[in-house]
Design a protein around this motif. Sequence first.
Motif, short mmCIF file in Angstrom:
data_model
loop_
_atom_site.label_atom_id
_atom_site.label_comp_id
_atom_site.label_asym_id
_atom_site.label_seq_id
_atom_site.Cartn_x
_atom_site.Cartn_y
_atom_site.Cartn_z
N VAL A 124 -8.43 2.74 9.89
CA VAL A 124 -8.04 3.42 8.66
C VAL A 124 -8.53 4.86 8.72
CG1 VAL A 124 -8.24 3.45 6.15
CG2 VAL A 124 -8.12 1.27 7.37
N PHE A 125 -7.63 5.80 8.46
CA PHE A 125 -7.97 7.22 8.42
C PHE A 125 -7.70 7.73 7.01
CE2 PHE A 125 -6.97 6.26 12.79
CZ PHE A 125 -7.93 6.97 13.51
N TYR A 126 -8.76 8.15 6.30
CA TYR A 126 -8.61 8.59 4.91
C TYR A 126 -8.23 10.07 4.86
CZ TYR A 126 -10.64 4.22 3.26
OH TYR A 126 -10.86 2.90 2.99
N GLY A 127 -7.43 10.41 3.84
CA GLY A 127 -7.02 11.79 3.63
C GLY A 127 -5.52 11.96 3.83
N LYS A 173 -10.05 13.01 -7.25
CA LYS A 173 -10.97 12.08 -6.58
C LYS A 173 -10.26 10.79 -6.19
CE LYS A 173 -15.43 9.76 -7.16
NZ LYS A 173 -16.59 9.51 -8.08
N SER A 174 -9.37 10.30 -7.05
CA SER A 174 -8.68 9.05 -6.75
C SER A 174 -7.82 9.17 -5.51
CB SER A 174 -7.82 8.61 -7.95
OG SER A 174 -6.62 9.36 -8.02
N LEU A 175 -7.30 10.37 -5.27
CA LEU A 175 -6.42 10.56 -4.12
C LEU A 175 -7.18 10.56 -2.79
CD1 LEU A 175 -3.85 13.18 -5.47
CD2 LEU A 175 -3.65 10.69 -5.31
N ASN A 176 -8.51 10.49 -2.86
CA ASN A 176 -9.28 10.28 -1.63
C ASN A 176 -9.00 8.91 -1.03
OD1 ASN A 176 -10.54 12.79 -1.84
ND2 ASN A 176 -12.28 12.00 -2.99
N ASN A 177 -8.39 8.03 -1.81
CA ASN A 177 -8.02 6.70 -1.31
C ASN A 177 -6.70 6.71 -0.54
OD1 ASN A 177 -10.05 4.72 -2.42
ND2 ASN A 177 -9.45 5.72 -4.32
N MET A 178 -6.03 7.85 -0.50
CA MET A 178 -4.82 7.95 0.31
C MET A 178 -5.20 8.12 1.79
SD MET A 178 -2.22 7.63 -1.70
CE MET A 178 -0.92 8.15 -0.57
N GLY A 179 -4.35 7.63 2.67
CA GLY A 179 -4.66 7.77 4.09
C GLY A 179 -3.58 7.15 4.96
N ARG A 202 0.82 -1.21 0.00
CA ARG A 202 0.00 0.00 0.00
C ARG A 202 0.86 1.27 0.00
NH1 ARG A 202 -5.28 -0.84 0.42
NH2 ARG A 202 -5.99 -2.95 0.91
N ILE A 203 2.02 1.21 0.63
CA ILE A 203 2.95 2.34 0.56
C ILE A 203 3.44 2.52 -0.87
CG2 ILE A 203 5.27 3.10 1.22
CD1 ILE A 203 4.68 1.96 4.03
N LEU A 204 3.81 1.42 -1.53
CA LEU A 204 4.25 1.48 -2.92
C LEU A 204 3.13 2.00 -3.81
CD1 LEU A 204 6.34 0.91 -5.11
CD2 LEU A 204 5.56 -1.48 -5.14
N ALA A 205 1.90 1.50 -3.61
CA ALA A 205 0.76 1.96 -4.42
C ALA A 205 0.50 3.45 -4.20
CB ALA A 205 -0.49 1.15 -4.07
N GLY A 206 0.61 3.90 -2.96
CA GLY A 206 0.42 5.32 -2.67
C GLY A 206 1.49 6.19 -3.31
N PHE A 207 2.73 5.72 -3.27
CA PHE A 207 3.83 6.45 -3.90
C PHE A 207 3.60 6.56 -5.41
CE2 PHE A 207 7.92 6.13 -6.16
CZ PHE A 207 8.51 7.32 -5.75
N LEU A 208 3.18 5.47 -6.04
CA LEU A 208 2.90 5.50 -7.47
C LEU A 208 1.77 6.48 -7.79
CD1 LEU A 208 3.00 1.66 -8.29
CD2 LEU A 208 4.82 3.34 -8.66
N SER A 209 0.72 6.45 -6.99
CA SER A 209 -0.43 7.32 -7.23
C SER A 209 -0.06 8.79 -7.13
CB SER A 209 -1.55 7.00 -6.23
OG SER A 209 -2.05 5.71 -6.45
N LEU A 210 0.70 9.15 -6.11
CA LEU A 210 1.10 10.54 -5.94
C LEU A 210 2.05 10.98 -7.04
CD1 LEU A 210 1.56 10.64 -2.05
CD2 LEU A 210 -0.26 11.72 -3.38
N PRO A 218 1.73 8.28 4.68
CA PRO A 218 0.55 8.02 3.86
C PRO A 218 0.73 6.80 2.96
CG PRO A 218 1.79 9.85 2.96
CD PRO A 218 2.44 9.51 4.26
N LEU A 219 -0.40 6.14 2.72
CA LEU A 219 -0.41 4.96 1.87
C LEU A 219 -1.77 4.83 1.19
CD1 LEU A 219 -2.15 3.15 3.98
CD2 LEU A 219 0.06 2.37 4.80
N TRP A 220 -1.86 3.89 0.25
CA TRP A 220 -3.11 3.69 -0.50
C TRP A 220 -4.05 2.82 0.33
CZ3 TRP A 220 -4.98 5.83 -4.81
CH2 TRP A 220 -6.05 5.22 -5.47
N CYS A 221 -5.25 3.34 0.60
CA CYS A 221 -6.23 2.60 1.40
C CYS A 221 -7.36 2.02 0.55
CB CYS A 221 -6.82 3.51 2.47
SG CYS A 221 -5.61 4.14 3.65
#
Length: 391
Positions: free
Chosen positions: A253-256, A234-240, A190-198, A277-280
């Motif tokens: 889980v805390f979103y944002g 909108k997709s970044l609402n999945n970060m948290g 999820r950390i890797l997914a969050g890094f890719l998304s950002l 932060p990571l992808w939730c």
Amino acid sequence: MDHVLINEGQVKIRIPPFEKVSSRAPVFYNPVMELNRDLSVLAIQQFKSEIEKGLSICDAFGGSGIRGIRYAKEVSGVEGVVINDVNPRAVALARDNSLKNGLNNITVCQKDANLILRLCKGKFNVVDIDPFGTPSPFIDSAAVNLPRNSMLAVTATDTSALCGTYPEPCIRKYGSKPLKTEYCHENGLRILAGFLSLSFARYKKFLTFKFSHSTEHYLRIYATISKGAKKTDKSLNNMGYIAYCPRCLNRQVFYGMAPLVDARCPRCEHSLRVAGPLWCGDIQDSDFISGMIEKSEKLVLNRRKDAMKLLKLCKAESKAPPTFYEIHTICSKLKISAPPLMELLDLLKAAGYMASPTHFTPTGIKTSAPLELVEELIEELVERRNINAEA
């Protein structure tokens, strides 16, 4: 120099002999990644079935050429593959291996991975980044150039950082704090997914994660790219962030990107530890994985049994919330022996909750049920077993 002949999938390649897998090997080839390559062929074949054009693939870290050669040989609809490596011996060997497999849709390059991705703007609709170590220095080059309706495949072998053994390198490379917990490999994904998304969000692009897994020493993610500022936002609402209580094993889980995170566990008042932060959001796509399973019937896979087992587990957990419960860890806290995992899953499903095994560990479960109920059902199963034993 004598070479070793390798048979994998539908191809045969030659590599220099080596004593152990290392970045210092004359030409990099990792036999342990055979399953990874089997799954990659399936994922890209499934991606091809979902788009209406041919594939142009970049294997940015080609090594012996095995991955790119398999793409060119085994995936239908491939118009061209670029195999790149900075090592001149690898380039020469990959070129020779391509010719020996009778392939004329492969170009072999000797460039820095960032340079090949930057120079070929818009040329590729599949980019595979599989380095020895962290992929983080190469993601921006992929993000700036990959067009909409394309696919990114990424491998990370620096699991000691992503999974929390060494937090500082994870913060430095991925901008996220990891945690060493029983579900640390999922945190790492999820950390890797969050890094890719950002990274892609900087270019008004957003990712849809199709298939992700943690296997042996590496993490692997497949994602498709779409474009648009509003949808990216909108997709970044999945970060948290995911908060964890080491005393009672509760997690929240805390979103944002900057949410108000509780300092104390609401269950036992112990101090919470926080990862992110990571992808939730979702990291598995059930339909995509089903397509991979279906297409496996027409492909030669050396690790078919392992691939099917992994895909079925990932499909089963595709709609599960973040994190999983490790049954032995819970039972250790409760000071009881562990019950049969499948019996626990049956009770959770009977109670109306989503419940499945997880590919992360054979003693873990993913479920929408609260921890209190999981513990209650475990105790019920153990008590029932003890009564039966005494009867």
